[in-house]
Design an enzyme around this catalytic site. Structure first.
Site, short mmCIF file in Angstrom:
data_model
loop_
_atom_site.label_atom_id
_atom_site.label_comp_id
_atom_site.label_asym_id
_atom_site.label_seq_id
_atom_site.Cartn_x
_atom_site.Cartn_y
_atom_site.Cartn_z
N HIS A 102 1.36 -64.28 12.00
CA HIS A 102 2.24 -63.54 12.91
C HIS A 102 3.60 -63.35 12.27
O HIS A 102 4.05 -64.16 11.47
CB HIS A 102 2.37 -64.24 14.27
CG HIS A 102 2.73 -65.69 14.18
ND1 HIS A 102 1.80 -66.67 13.91
CD2 HIS A 102 3.91 -66.33 14.33
CE1 HIS A 102 2.39 -67.86 13.90
NE2 HIS A 102 3.68 -67.68 14.13
N HIS A 104 7.56 -62.84 13.23
CA HIS A 104 8.59 -62.94 14.27
C HIS A 104 9.64 -61.85 14.04
O HIS A 104 10.07 -61.63 12.91
CB HIS A 104 9.33 -64.28 14.17
CG HIS A 104 8.52 -65.50 14.43
ND1 HIS A 104 8.53 -66.15 15.64
CD2 HIS A 104 7.69 -66.21 13.63
CE1 HIS A 104 7.74 -67.23 15.57
NE2 HIS A 104 7.22 -67.29 14.35
P1 AMP Z 1 5.12 -70.40 14.51
O1 AMP Z 1 5.89 -71.69 14.58
O2 AMP Z 1 5.66 -69.44 13.51
O3 AMP Z 1 3.63 -70.64 14.38
O4 AMP Z 1 5.38 -69.70 15.90
C1 AMP Z 1 4.46 -69.64 16.95
C2 AMP Z 1 5.15 -68.98 18.10
O5 AMP Z 1 4.17 -68.63 19.05
C3 AMP Z 1 6.18 -69.85 18.81
O6 AMP Z 1 7.46 -69.23 18.73
C4 AMP Z 1 5.66 -69.95 20.23
O7 AMP Z 1 6.68 -69.90 21.20
C5 AMP Z 1 4.75 -68.74 20.32
N1 AMP Z 1 3.66 -68.85 21.28
C6 AMP Z 1 2.73 -69.83 21.36
N2 AMP Z 1 1.88 -69.60 22.36
C7 AMP Z 1 2.26 -68.42 22.92
C8 AMP Z 1 1.78 -67.62 24.01
N3 AMP Z 1 0.72 -68.01 24.74
N4 AMP Z 1 2.42 -66.47 24.30
C9 AMP Z 1 3.49 -66.08 23.58
N5 AMP Z 1 3.99 -66.79 22.53
C10 AMP Z 1 3.40 -67.94 22.22
#
Ligand code: AMP
Length: 139
Positions: A102, A104
């Site tokens: 993903h 950001h």
């Molecule tokens: P990372 O640390 O780069 O893997 O970021 C994962 C991101 O996914 C975090 O910022 C979480 O807040 C976000 N996240 C996890 N579950 C969900 C969800 N169900 N809907 C939206 N964002 C999510």
């Protein structure tokens, strides 16, 4: 390693977990991060399940990146932010929590206090050249 049937982001794409969807095309899905670092913080993901950027086929990357300028402009317009970070955490040591690749988009403003530690170092004499050669050899 997560698989598409258990992956949180795959479930979001399939509509099995709710999200605030912002954008979708044949290859890409974008939605609001549930734990935003700033209002309007977006996640942009490939619909195909890949855990890491370095596991993606090169052909899949342009499709993932294509909507980023438009999404970034929309986030800035909606939030009033005039800056943003685009980043991908890859691997546990880099703070990747969700094992589905993903990107950001994090809106930024002067004085927002977000920042991160950018602890720049210097190469010892010859080390930069050595590393450059090793990376080129590995390409
Ligand atoms: P990372 O640390 O780069 O893997 O970021 C994962 C991101 O996914 C975090 O910022 C979480 O807040 C976000 N996240 C996890 N579950 C969900 C969800 N169900 N809907 C939206 N964002 C999510």
């Amino acid at each position: 390693m997560s698989q598409p049937d258990t992956c949180v982001f795959c479930k979001i794409i399939r509509g099995q977990i709710p999200c605030l969807k912002i954008y979708e095309d044949a290859a890409v899905f974008a939605f609001l991060d549930i734990g935003p670092l700033a209002e309007g913080h977006l996640l942009v993901i490939p619909k195909e399940h890949y855990e890491r950027l370095d596991e993606m086929p090169a052909d899949g990357v342009p499709a993932l990146m294509r909507p980023l300028p438009r999404l970034a402009r929309a986030v800035m317009q909606a939030t009033g932010a005039d800056a943003y970070n685009v980043l991908t955490n890859t691997g546990r040591a880099a703070s990747q929590e969700v094992p589905h690749m993903h990107v950001h988009i994090i809106p930024r403003r002067s004085g927002d206090g977000l920042g991160y530690r950018w602890l720049a170092k210097k190469y010892e004499a010859g080390r930069g050249e050595q590393l450059a050669e090793q990376i080129i050899q590995a390409l």
